[in-house]
Design a protein around this motif. Sequence first.
Motif, PDB file in Angstrom:
ATOM      1  N   THR A  93       0.850  -1.188   0.000  1.00  0.00           N
ATOM      2  CA  THR A  93       0.000   0.000   0.000  1.00  0.00           C
ATOM      3  C   THR A  93       0.887   1.239   0.000  1.00  0.00           C
ATOM      4  O   THR A  93       1.796   1.357   0.821  1.00  0.00           O
ATOM      5  CB  THR A  93      -0.905   0.013   1.240  1.00  0.00           C
ATOM      6  N   TYR A  94       0.620   2.164  -0.914  1.00  0.00           N
ATOM      7  CA  TYR A  94       1.384   3.399  -1.024  1.00  0.00           C
ATOM      8  C   TYR A  94       0.500   4.577  -0.657  1.00  0.00           C
ATOM      9  O   TYR A  94      -0.698   4.587  -0.946  1.00  0.00           O
ATOM     10  CB  TYR A  94       1.919   3.577  -2.453  1.00  0.00           C
ATOM     11  N   SER A  95       1.097   5.577  -0.030  1.00  0.00           N
ATOM     12  CA  SER A  95       0.387   6.804   0.342  1.00  0.00           C
ATOM     13  C   SER A  95       0.789   7.914  -0.609  1.00  0.00           C
ATOM     14  O   SER A  95       1.968   8.081  -0.913  1.00  0.00           O
ATOM     15  CB  SER A  95       0.731   7.204   1.771  1.00  0.00           C
ATOM     16  N   ASP A 119      -4.515   6.505   0.211  1.00  0.00           N
ATOM     17  CA  ASP A 119      -3.698   5.294   0.122  1.00  0.00           C
ATOM     18  C   ASP A 119      -4.253   4.426  -0.996  1.00  0.00           C
ATOM     19  O   ASP A 119      -5.469   4.380  -1.228  1.00  0.00           O
ATOM     20  CB  ASP A 119      -3.742   4.498   1.427  1.00  0.00           C
ATOM     21  N   ILE A 120      -3.352   3.723  -1.682  1.00  0.00           N
ATOM     22  CA  ILE A 120      -3.761   2.841  -2.760  1.00  0.00           C
ATOM     23  C   ILE A 120      -2.835   1.630  -2.792  1.00  0.00           C
ATOM     24  O   ILE A 120      -1.637   1.738  -2.525  1.00  0.00           O
ATOM     25  CB  ILE A 120      -3.774   3.582  -4.123  1.00  0.00           C
ATOM     26  N   GLN A 121      -3.419   0.472  -3.097  1.00  0.00           N
ATOM     27  CA  GLN A 121      -2.626  -0.744  -3.244  1.00  0.00           C
ATOM     28  C   GLN A 121      -2.165  -0.842  -4.692  1.00  0.00           C
ATOM     29  O   GLN A 121      -2.977  -0.766  -5.615  1.00  0.00           O
ATOM     30  CB  GLN A 121      -3.446  -1.977  -2.875  1.00  0.00           C
ATOM     31  N   GLN A 122      -0.841  -1.006  -4.839  1.00  0.00           N
ATOM     32  CA  GLN A 122      -0.254  -1.131  -6.168  1.00  0.00           C
ATOM     33  C   GLN A 122       0.766  -2.252  -6.164  1.00  0.00           C
ATOM     34  O   GLN A 122       1.406  -2.514  -5.147  1.00  0.00           O
ATOM     35  CB  GLN A 122       0.458   0.160  -6.574  1.00  0.00           C
TER      36      GLN A 122
END
Length: 108
Positions: A3-5, A16-19
């Motif tokens: 997960t990146y912010s 936040d998004i999961q990539q």
Amino acid sequence: MPTYSYACTVCGHAFDIQQSFSDASLTVCPECDGRLRKVFSSVGVVFKGSGFYRNDARAGSGKSSSIPAASSSDSSTSTAPASTPAAPAPAAAPASSAPAAAAKPAAG
């Protein structure tokens, strides 16, 4: 997946998004079409215990942490029968601050 912010530099919108590792970083804010930047936070992994530091495996450190040092108070609190005497401590030679050769007068 990690997960990146992200935070927008224009409007301040944060999310936040999961990539996947192979996905490209996001660059456009979904709210205002402004520029995004990644927000980095503290690491979520903490290494505890021995073996993780450079000085853990050094030999000859002078002390062994697995063997506790015996103190003179241990023999007085011993639960051993009174008929068995404690072993006497070895006498240490007195330390001298001057070398022995300098203490002798010169033979002349």
